[in-house]
Motif scaffolding. Structure first.
Motif, PDB file in Angstrom:
ATOM      1  N   LEU A  21       0.826  -1.212   0.000  1.00 42.83           N
ATOM      2  CA  LEU A  21       0.000   0.000   0.000  1.00 42.83           C
ATOM      3  C   LEU A  21       0.856   1.257   0.000  1.00 42.83           C
ATOM      4  CD1 LEU A  21      -2.808  -1.007   2.523  1.00 42.83           C
ATOM      5  CD2 LEU A  21      -2.929  -0.953   0.026  1.00 42.83           C
ATOM      6  N   SER A  22       1.912   1.252   0.774  1.00 39.99           N
ATOM      7  CA  SER A  22       2.801   2.400   0.823  1.00 39.99           C
ATOM      8  C   SER A  22       3.482   2.617  -0.524  1.00 39.99           C
ATOM      9  CB  SER A  22       3.850   2.197   1.914  1.00 39.99           C
ATOM     10  OG  SER A  22       4.744   3.268   1.943  1.00 39.99           O
ATOM     11  N   ALA A  23       3.943   1.527  -1.131  1.00 44.88           N
ATOM     12  CA  ALA A  23       4.648   1.639  -2.408  1.00 44.88           C
ATOM     13  C   ALA A  23       3.740   2.105  -3.546  1.00 44.88           C
ATOM     14  CB  ALA A  23       5.286   0.294  -2.766  1.00 44.88           C
ATOM     15  N   ILE A  24       2.453   1.764  -3.472  1.00 41.52           N
ATOM     16  CA  ILE A  24       1.558   2.198  -4.554  1.00 41.52           C
ATOM     17  C   ILE A  24       0.952   3.573  -4.299  1.00 41.52           C
ATOM     18  CG2 ILE A  24       1.017  -0.089  -5.431  1.00 41.52           C
ATOM     19  CD1 ILE A  24      -1.633   0.047  -3.963  1.00 41.52           C
ATOM     20  N   GLY A  25       1.335   4.191  -3.187  1.00 42.63           N
ATOM     21  CA  GLY A  25       0.936   5.574  -2.974  1.00 42.63           C
ATOM     22  C   GLY A  25      -0.249   5.784  -2.066  1.00 42.63           C
ATOM     23  N   LEU A  67       2.178   1.809  -9.777  1.00 48.68           N
ATOM     24  CA  LEU A  67       2.191   0.348  -9.722  1.00 48.68           C
ATOM     25  C   LEU A  67       3.584  -0.238  -9.961  1.00 48.68           C
ATOM     26  CD1 LEU A  67       0.253  -1.924  -9.156  1.00 48.68           C
ATOM     27  CD2 LEU A  67      -0.189  -2.103 -11.593  1.00 48.68           C
ATOM     28  N   ALA A  68       4.298   0.286 -10.924  1.00 52.99           N
ATOM     29  CA  ALA A  68       5.632  -0.251 -11.216  1.00 52.99           C
ATOM     30  C   ALA A  68       6.583  -0.065 -10.029  1.00 52.99           C
ATOM     31  CB  ALA A  68       6.212   0.415 -12.467  1.00 52.99           C
ATOM     32  N   LYS A  69       6.388   1.006  -9.260  1.00 52.13           N
ATOM     33  CA  LYS A  69       7.228   1.250  -8.086  1.00 52.13           C
ATOM     34  C   LYS A  69       7.007   0.186  -7.010  1.00 52.13           C
ATOM     35  CE  LYS A  69       6.865   6.234  -8.722  1.00 52.13           C
ATOM     36  NZ  LYS A  69       6.296   7.459  -8.149  1.00 52.13           N
ATOM     37  N   ALA A  70       5.841  -0.447  -7.045  1.00 53.17           N
ATOM     38  CA  ALA A  70       5.472  -1.419  -6.018  1.00 53.17           C
ATOM     39  C   ALA A  70       5.731  -2.859  -6.449  1.00 53.17           C
ATOM     40  CB  ALA A  70       3.997  -1.246  -5.655  1.00 53.17           C
TER      41      ALA A  70
END
Length: 146
Positions: A21-25, A67-70
């Motif tokens: 959740l944190s990684a997807i913002g 999404l790619a960051k997560a």
């Protein structure tokens, strides 16, 4: 789902899911819910369905952008909560090499699982934003040592 199933979720899975959740913002998504804007919309008597469509569109924009960051967090999370029918662990590499349609089935099964829906309701209750907020407050008042 290629003989993959969800293990019984444990507390550690919650932390992995929070990392996703944190990684997807999640902060960015929470920022979409400006209290003053929502109050103005409500004052104008705009249909809640219309508000929902606008908010869902904004949330999808954040998800697509992040999404790619997560990627690593998502793979780690699903590897941590799935297993093969023979109880062997599903690896991150297996998830990476999986057909897209199979991976989507896993994601959909996860979000449709009764356990996840119950967890989301429990989180909402804990935050005091559930439909049963009055019942929760009454329970806490009657039993403060919970």
């Amino acid at each position: 789902m290629k003989n993959i199933r969800f293990k019984e979720l444990v507390t550690d899975n919650v932390f992995d899911f929070c990392a996703v959740l944190s990684a997807i913002g999640s902060d960015e998504i929470i920022g979409l819910f400006d209290k003053e804007q929502i109050e103005k919309i409500q004052e104008k008597s705009i249909d809640l369905k219309d508000i929902g469509v606008v908010m869902a569109t904004k949330i999808c924009g954040v998800l697509i952008r992040n999404l790619a960051k997560a990627r690593n967090e998502i793979y780690s999370f699903f590897a941590g909560c799935t297993e093969h029918e023979d109880s062997t662990k599903v690896t991150v590499d297996e998830l990476k090499e999986m057909k897209f349609t199979e991976f989507i089935k896993i994601v959909r099964a996860f979000f449709g699982a009764a356990e996840i829906i119950a967890f989301a309701n429990d989180v909402a209750d804990a935050m005091g934003v559930s439909a049963n907020q009055e019942e929760q407050e009454q329970t806490i008042t009657e039993n403060p040592t919970v």
